[in-house]
Enzyme design. Structure first.
Site, PDB file in Angstrom:
ATOM      1  N   ASN A   9       0.879  -1.176   0.000  1.00  0.00           N
ATOM      2  CA  ASN A   9       0.000   0.000   0.000  1.00  0.00           C
ATOM      3  C   ASN A   9       0.912   1.221   0.000  1.00  0.00           C
ATOM      4  OD1 ASN A   9      -1.837   2.027   0.483  1.00  0.00           O
ATOM      5  ND2 ASN A   9      -2.178   1.497   2.637  1.00  0.00           N
ATOM      6  N   TRP A  10       1.007   1.854  -1.170  1.00  0.00           N
ATOM      7  CA  TRP A  10       1.931   2.986  -1.291  1.00  0.00           C
ATOM      8  C   TRP A  10       1.396   4.255  -0.635  1.00  0.00           C
ATOM      9  CZ3 TRP A  10       3.887   2.712  -7.111  1.00  0.00           C
ATOM     10  CH2 TRP A  10       4.811   1.652  -7.218  1.00  0.00           C
ATOM     11  N   LYS A  11       0.124   4.251  -0.265  1.00  0.00           N
ATOM     12  CA  LYS A  11      -0.512   5.461   0.294  1.00  0.00           C
ATOM     13  C   LYS A  11      -0.293   6.643  -0.659  1.00  0.00           C
ATOM     14  CE  LYS A  11       0.302   3.473   4.792  1.00  0.00           C
ATOM     15  NZ  LYS A  11       0.124   3.595   6.210  1.00  0.00           N
ATOM     16  N   HIS A  94      -9.491   1.225   4.623  1.00  0.00           N
ATOM     17  CA  HIS A  94      -8.224   1.371   5.363  1.00  0.00           C
ATOM     18  C   HIS A  94      -8.464   2.290   6.569  1.00  0.00           C
ATOM     19  CE1 HIS A  94      -4.106   2.441   6.344  1.00  0.00           C
ATOM     20  NE2 HIS A  94      -3.734   1.368   5.679  1.00  0.00           N
ATOM     21  N   GLU A  96      -6.850   4.642   7.750  1.00  0.00           N
ATOM     22  CA  GLU A  96      -6.608   6.065   7.484  1.00  0.00           C
ATOM     23  C   GLU A  96      -7.821   6.699   6.811  1.00  0.00           C
ATOM     24  OE1 GLU A  96      -2.857   5.569   5.459  1.00  0.00           O
ATOM     25  OE2 GLU A  96      -1.952   4.954   7.358  1.00  0.00           O
ATOM     26  N   GLU A 166      -5.488  -5.186  10.551  1.00  0.00           N
ATOM     27  CA  GLU A 166      -4.459  -4.174  10.780  1.00  0.00           C
ATOM     28  C   GLU A 166      -4.728  -3.442  12.094  1.00  0.00           C
ATOM     29  OE1 GLU A 166      -2.478  -2.986   6.848  1.00  0.00           O
ATOM     30  OE2 GLU A 166      -4.149  -1.628   7.152  1.00  0.00           O
ATOM     31  N   GLY A 172       2.380   2.036  10.680  1.00  0.00           N
ATOM     32  CA  GLY A 172       3.334   3.127  10.521  1.00  0.00           C
ATOM     33  C   GLY A 172       4.058   3.524  11.794  1.00  0.00           C
ATOM     34  N   SER A 212       3.340  -2.427  10.266  1.00  0.00           N
ATOM     35  CA  SER A 212       4.805  -2.450  10.404  1.00  0.00           C
ATOM     36  C   SER A 212       5.434  -3.784  10.031  1.00  0.00           C
ATOM     37  CB  SER A 212       5.198  -2.017  11.818  1.00  0.00           C
ATOM     38  OG  SER A 212       4.758  -0.686  12.065  1.00  0.00           O
ATOM     39  N   GLY A 233       2.711  -1.228   4.273  1.00  0.00           N
ATOM     40  CA  GLY A 233       2.770   0.192   3.935  1.00  0.00           C
ATOM     41  C   GLY A 233       4.195   0.640   3.681  1.00  0.00           C
ATOM     42  N   GLY A 234       4.826   1.220   4.699  1.00  0.00           N
ATOM     43  CA  GLY A 234       6.162   1.810   4.570  1.00  0.00           C
ATOM     44  C   GLY A 234       7.178   0.919   3.866  1.00  0.00           C
TER      45      GLY A 234
HETATM   46  C1  PEP Z   1      -0.790   0.002   5.861  1.00  0.00           C
HETATM   47  O1  PEP Z   1      -0.718   1.089   5.327  1.00  0.00           O
HETATM   48  O2  PEP Z   1      -1.761  -0.717   5.603  1.00  0.00           O
HETATM   49  C2  PEP Z   1       0.268  -0.414   6.793  1.00  0.00           C
HETATM   50  C3  PEP Z   1       0.140  -1.561   7.398  1.00  0.00           C
HETATM   51  O3  PEP Z   1       1.329   0.435   6.960  1.00  0.00           O
HETATM   52  P1  PEP Z   1       2.760   0.084   7.651  1.00  0.00           P
HETATM   53  O4  PEP Z   1       3.203  -1.225   7.033  1.00  0.00           O
HETATM   54  O5  PEP Z   1       3.642   1.224   7.268  1.00  0.00           O
HETATM   55  O6  PEP Z   1       2.530  -0.046   9.111  1.00  0.00           O
END
Ligand code: PEP
Length: 249
Positions: A9-11, A94, A96, A166, A172, A212, A233-234
């Site tokens: 997930n590049w956001k 998501h 966010e 999640e 994050g 994470s 994500g990251g």
């Molecule tokens: C996400 O954006 O769904 C996520 C899990 O981010 P991260 O891996 O950065 O915690």
């Protein structure tokens, strides 16, 4: 045997030229994996990402969609539009989007139904806040979100829904749920699906862990009995790091 699905997930990151470069770099590194590789990219990258990923095993998806197919919804993109450019996946609900953009269990449910109408595979996010976890409400929160998200779907649609568990406090933040905690939460989600749709359906649903995930913890998480890969994500923003997560075995 359920497939492992590793989705990035590049956001709100990556310009088109960066997306193209990333996919060109990633493709040879993941070409031999048995796992499903998905990149959920910003709308502005979709077209370029889809073209670059042609003739690779990388699937491309969006990070959100509207539940209506068209109309006076300025700034929105529909499932019909995503399908028209051959996107295959879409992240729905998501945390966010729930937190900053008023996404509710009701809109999540409508979006999933619309995604199926247009042949898109939804990756549906559920997860508890830190306060809810500390109050001992994790299981109640995530099973309720799951039930409401899937309401009114056929058994076949439920089987084809990917759920991403999640925990919000792990997204994050660098904090990861322990593999046992993550597995137990995912089992609770699977049990709820079994209760409503039967064990056969529940056994087929892919349920990812997200929060994470990185190359150093992917293996221990993804080897757990009920964790069917991850939403990343990251760590999905660097091709080398993401390839190590995809090739975790
Ligand atoms: C996400 O954006 O769904 C996520 C899990 O981010 P991260 O891996 O950065 O915690």
């Amino acid at each position: 045997m359920r497939k492992k699905v590793i989705a990035g997930n590049w956001k709100m990151n990556m310009l088109p030229n960066e997306a193209i470069q990333f996919i060109e770099e990633l493709a040879p590194m993941v070409k031999d994996t048995q796992n499903e590789v998905v990149l959920c990219v910003p709308y502005t990258d979709l077209f370029y990402a889809l073209l670059t990923a042609q003739n690779t095993n990388i699937k491309i998806g969006a990070q959100n969609m509207h539940f209506e197919e068209s109309g006076a919804y300025t700034g929105e993109v529909s499932g019909k539009m995503l399908k028209a450019i051959n996107a295959q996946y879409v992240i729905i609900g998501h945390s966010e989007r729930r937190q900053y953009f008023n996404e509710t269990d009701e809109t999540v449910n409508k979006k999933i139904k619309s995604a199926f109408e247009y042949g898109l595979k939804p990756i549906v996010c559920v997860g508890e806040t830190l306060d809810q976890r500390e109050a001992g409400e994790t299981e109640e929160v995530i099973t309720k979100q799951t039930k409401l998200a899937l309401e009114g779907l056929t058994e076949k649609q439920v089987e084809n829904t990917i759920i991403a568990y999640e925990p919000i406090w792990a997204i994050g933040t660098g904090k990861t749920a322990t593999k046992e905690d993550a597995n137990n939460s995912i089992k609770a989600i699977r049990n709820k699906i079994a209760e409503i749709y039967g064990q056969t359906v529940a056994n087929r649903v892919i349920i990812q862990y997200g929060g994470s995930v990185k190359s150093t913890n992917a293996k221990e998480l993804f080897e757990m009995s009920d964790i069917d890969g991850g939403l990343v994500g990251g760590a999905s923003l660097k091709a080398d790091e993401f390839s190590k997560i995809v090739n975790f075995e």
